[in-house]
Design a protein around this motif. Sequence first.
Motif, PDB file in Angstrom:
ATOM      1  N   PHE A 386      30.255  43.976  43.303  1.00  0.00           N
ATOM      2  CA  PHE A 386      29.875  44.634  44.536  1.00  0.00           C
ATOM      3  C   PHE A 386      29.680  46.097  44.206  1.00  0.00           C
ATOM      4  CE2 PHE A 386      30.928  46.872  48.509  1.00  0.00           C
ATOM      5  CZ  PHE A 386      30.031  46.272  49.359  1.00  0.00           C
ATOM      6  N   GLY A 387      28.424  46.462  43.902  1.00  0.00           N
ATOM      7  CA  GLY A 387      28.192  47.794  43.354  1.00  0.00           C
ATOM      8  C   GLY A 387      28.791  47.840  41.955  1.00  0.00           C
ATOM      9  N   ARG A 388      29.696  48.774  41.732  1.00  0.00           N
ATOM     10  CA  ARG A 388      30.384  48.873  40.439  1.00  0.00           C
ATOM     11  C   ARG A 388      31.797  48.335  40.523  1.00  0.00           C
ATOM     12  NH1 ARG A 388      29.023  54.713  37.812  1.00  0.00           N
ATOM     13  NH2 ARG A 388      30.210  53.739  36.123  1.00  0.00           N
ATOM     14  N   MET A 389      32.088  47.622  41.611  1.00  0.00           N
ATOM     15  CA  MET A 389      33.425  47.064  41.803  1.00  0.00           C
ATOM     16  C   MET A 389      33.376  45.556  41.634  1.00  0.00           C
ATOM     17  SD  MET A 389      36.117  47.841  44.872  1.00  0.00           S
ATOM     18  CE  MET A 389      36.565  49.412  44.123  1.00  0.00           C
ATOM     19  N   THR A 390      34.463  45.008  41.102  1.00  0.00           N
ATOM     20  CA  THR A 390      34.559  43.577  40.899  1.00  0.00           C
ATOM     21  C   THR A 390      36.004  43.151  41.083  1.00  0.00           C
ATOM     22  OG1 THR A 390      34.045  41.761  39.377  1.00  0.00           O
ATOM     23  CG2 THR A 390      34.966  43.752  38.412  1.00  0.00           C
ATOM     24  N   PHE A 391      36.213  41.836  41.141  1.00  0.00           N
ATOM     25  CA  PHE A 391      37.566  41.306  41.214  1.00  0.00           C
ATOM     26  C   PHE A 391      38.117  41.139  39.806  1.00  0.00           C
ATOM     27  CE2 PHE A 391      36.085  39.599  45.373  1.00  0.00           C
ATOM     28  CZ  PHE A 391      37.063  40.187  46.160  1.00  0.00           C
ATOM     29  N   GLY A 392      39.424  41.302  39.682  1.00  0.00           N
ATOM     30  CA  GLY A 392      40.102  41.082  38.415  1.00  0.00           C
ATOM     31  C   GLY A 392      41.427  40.383  38.642  1.00  0.00           C
ATOM     32  N   TYR A 393      42.009  39.888  37.552  1.00  0.00           N
ATOM     33  CA  TYR A 393      43.280  39.167  37.627  1.00  0.00           C
ATOM     34  C   TYR A 393      44.168  39.657  36.491  1.00  0.00           C
ATOM     35  CZ  TYR A 393      40.464  36.101  40.570  1.00  0.00           C
ATOM     36  OH  TYR A 393      39.635  35.616  41.539  1.00  0.00           O
ATOM     37  N   ASP A 394      45.413  39.986  36.832  1.00  0.00           N
ATOM     38  CA  ASP A 394      46.332  40.428  35.791  1.00  0.00           C
ATOM     39  C   ASP A 394      46.973  39.222  35.125  1.00  0.00           C
ATOM     40  OD1 ASP A 394      48.215  39.503  37.570  1.00  0.00           O
ATOM     41  OD2 ASP A 394      48.948  41.487  38.166  1.00  0.00           O
ATOM     42  N   GLU A 395      47.979  39.489  34.277  1.00  0.00           N
ATOM     43  CA  GLU A 395      48.592  38.392  33.530  1.00  0.00           C
ATOM     44  C   GLU A 395      49.333  37.407  34.433  1.00  0.00           C
ATOM     45  OE1 GLU A 395      51.344  41.925  33.670  1.00  0.00           O
ATOM     46  OE2 GLU A 395      49.231  41.524  33.199  1.00  0.00           O
ATOM     47  N   ASN A 396      49.665  37.828  35.654  1.00  0.00           N
ATOM     48  CA  ASN A 396      50.329  36.938  36.612  1.00  0.00           C
ATOM     49  C   ASN A 396      49.345  36.295  37.585  1.00  0.00           C
ATOM     50  OD1 ASN A 396      52.923  37.627  35.584  1.00  0.00           O
ATOM     51  ND2 ASN A 396      52.868  39.520  36.788  1.00  0.00           N
ATOM     52  N   ASP A 397      48.037  36.421  37.301  1.00  0.00           N
ATOM     53  CA  ASP A 397      46.967  35.891  38.146  1.00  0.00           C
ATOM     54  C   ASP A 397      46.959  36.518  39.536  1.00  0.00           C
ATOM     55  OD1 ASP A 397      45.918  34.219  36.214  1.00  0.00           O
ATOM     56  OD2 ASP A 397      47.201  32.535  36.761  1.00  0.00           O
TER      57      ASP A 397
END
Length: 575
Positions: A386-397
Amino acid sequence: MNKTININLANTLFHIDDDAYNKLRRYLESIRRSFSGTKGSDEIIADIEARIAELFLEKMENERQVITHKEVDQVIEVMGQPEDYMVDEDIFEDEPKRTHAEPASRAKKLYRDIDHKYIGGVCAGLEHYLGIDALWVRLIFILLAVFTSGFGLIAYILLWILVPEAATTSQKLDMRGEPVNISNIERKVKEGFDDVAEKVKSVDYDKVGNKVKSSSKTFFDTIGDIILFLFKVFGKFIGILLIIIGASTLVGLFFGLFTVGMFDAVQLPGVDFYEIVNTSGAPVWLVSILLFFAVGIPFFFLLYLGLKILVNNLKSIGNIAKFALLGLWLISVGTLIVLGIRQAAEFSYTGSVNDRTEMALEIPSDTLIIKMKDIDMDYSRDDIHFGRMTFGYDENDTRVLMSDEIDIKIRKSDDDTMSINIRKDADGSSTLAARDRAKNIEYAYEIDGNEILLDEYLITATSNKARNQEVTVTIYIPESMTVYFDDSTSRYIGRGIDNDRGYYRSGIAGQHWLMDEDGELQCLDCTDLYDDDEDSNGKGKIIINEDGIDIDIKDNQDSFEMKINEDGVKVKAKN
């Protein structure tokens, strides 16, 4: 002053004055006497009364209008007197004796033929209206339903709802384009619809009428007919175009509402960002319904207009339905405007927080190297942006928001110390709300020897929403210190870094720069193609800067060769 009477004609209430009522009553009584003892006389009389009621309704401007002697005379002229027609059993075997010429066929009206229906009689009605066999019409609807994502089904249902059925004898005659008078009504009831239709077809009234018309038709009449025909064809084309546009939009909105908006049955890329961007509090299903009505209602009326252009007697949806749809549209648009204003308010203010820290290198005289740290080892990212933003997930999901909105700047420090300032920015409905959101941005860096490792992404919780979060990293270095931007920083270097080469952003990466006393970077290892010095050996130079391209021929060189192809640009002086 005349007395008015209320009468019930074919289950329709009319106000009629006394004189007109007496004439209408005598007329109907004469018709009853004419059909006395005739097979199906009750049905004939009922259909005649229904046709008279239709004619009265066509002539009335409002429901309170009083039927006068004039309207009764006009109806009798259309229907004819009973003595004008033969109503015996031999009506179809011999030419009927009549005191006036039978009117020619008139324009057909679209009705649903319920006598020959499979489902709703739409295709059978279109067979009469278009002159195409009902089998082909049904096949067209089936093909449209299969190959156009349900367009044929939607069109059939709309026609089923909007097109009236041919319930009375007069409506069946209208459907075939036959004059609706006493003679034809009597024919339909006595002999049956199919038999009479064949006998009516055997008389070519169009041909007889054309012969009469051709004797008096002038050249200009013909030109006028051609122009009128072209206008009709153009109008039909516009009607078809409106139907296609309206129906296609409604089908798309319908499937979008019930798949993406209502039940989340289809996971489209980027839909998840609605909850991240939305701050109005309205759930996605509600916004989907509002958009469906706000966009769909105008296109429904566009579709209805197209049908009105193509179908002369299309049943009106009624004033109640029209005003209800208008009110629903106004409510939907108004609600969306309110939600949009609330949404825009979340971006009204920008808040910033700063964190400045002094740095110390292991070897202060060494070159400062700036690199980006790859955090993909700590976070996994979605491919949807979304533009320069995205979803991410850490080591704990745990789901987080990630953005590469990072700007790196270099400045001269006021003393001999080095420092780094991290400024975090975000938007909000107020300055305090924006500052609070900016404080929740996570961004880190490391110092390893003479290297500064900056994170490639800023991190924030999904509850903070997407509000133009960004980070500006400003590094302050003392005069005469050398700095090197690694190639990994090329997309992150910010604007406004002064340098002697006039390089802009990514052009600064991959070079060693010396900070001078004026706060400008001096390139130490740039390719020396732009200097006018002793090593040029009179071969000239090419200067490329913000002013454009300057090609200078030196000394005795009066020509050169310049090639531009897939390999790049090649400049060679000719001897």
